[in-house]
Design an enzyme around this catalytic site. Structure first.
Site: not given
Ligand code: DX5
Ligand code: ZN
Length: 248
Positions: A160, A91, A32, A56, A58, A198, A89, A60
């Site tokens: 998660m 979020m 990540s 990966h 993230d 994750d 991913h 957000m």
């Protein structure tokens, strides 16, 4: 040994877990970038490109989770510079609106949260139509069973193992029974669905996740907090392969 990302693991490895060779083929590691140096993302991506299967990413938004990271422009730039495929991913709130754009930008896997999607069937189909693998993620407290009807629409299920939002949090052991139940659900369904974990995945916890049935492992601080990120990926892979083989 690295799986060629994007190729369904069991197509390459044959029936699930008959032995070590299949375990090697089915384990995938996705470092990540959340724990990487954001000012040197291309270099940080390069540091694991010979060892990992995916990167990966993230995303957000400061609303779905209490943290704000990167968005589409950075993903588009990474797509041009990174050699590994991108596993995005999301979020974020309203993934129905934003997720297809990440697939169109070249992410090879796009995961939305079950808690955030209003029209998951439509969105997952749009992700696939744009050429990416479609993932569905669940926070630690969200049961998977209520979403079992969505299995035909997904290529990956993400559990998660911390509350989403930050790297470096301790692994939540309470998710382990859910990993087992999700693996059983996927096996009963029979489709080619990867089971990703994750959060808090490390040398100390990856074996438990693999033994419970996970086959794709995101690791942020355990990789980018190490002095040798590629070596850390290899160690994590070896531990996961051994635990997967022992559980077979
Ligand atoms: C957390 C993110 C994770 C994070 C994991 O919400 O989804 O991908 O980077 O970091 P570690 O591996 O340090 O827990
Ligand atoms: Zn993540």
């Amino acid at each position: 040994m690295s799986v060629h990302a994007g190729v369904p693991a069991r197509k390459m490895g044959g029936p699930r877990r008959p032995g070590l060779e299949s375990a090697v083929m089915s384990v995938q590691i996705a470092p990540s970038l959340l724990s990487a140096d954001f000012a040197r993302l291309a270099d940080e991506a390069d540091a694991v490109s010979g060892a990992a299967d995916w990167l990966h990413v993230d995303v957000m938004d400061g609303h779905f989770v209490p943290n704000l990271t990167i968005g589409l422009p950075v993903v588009e730039a990474l797509r041009r510079h990174a050699r590994l495929p991108l596993d995005c991913h999301l979020m974020i709130e309203d993934p129905d609106r934003w997720a297809p754009g990440y697939a169109e930008a070249g992410a090879r896997s796009v995961t939305i949260h079950a808690e955030a999607a209003s029209a998951p069937v439509r969105t997952l189909r749009e992700i696939r139509a744009a050429g990416a693998r479609a993932g569905l993620a669940f926070n630690p407290g969200t049961p998977v069973l209520g979403h079992a009807d969505l299995l035909p629409e997904i290529d990956m299920l993400l559990l998660m193992t911390v509350e989403p939002g930050f790297g470096g949090q301790p692994f939540l052991d309470l998710v382990l029974p859910k990993i087992r139940r999700a693996r059983e659900l996927i096996s009963a369904y029979g489709g080619e669905i990867w089971l990703q974990v994750d959060g808090g995945v490390s040398e100390q916890t990856i074996g438990r996740c693999a033994e419970a049935g996970a086959d794709m492992f995101v690791a942020g601080s355990a990789v980018y907090g190490a002095s040798d990120p590629a070596g850390a990926v290899k160690t994590l892979r070896d531990l996961a392969v051994a635990a997967t083989a022992a559980a077979s």
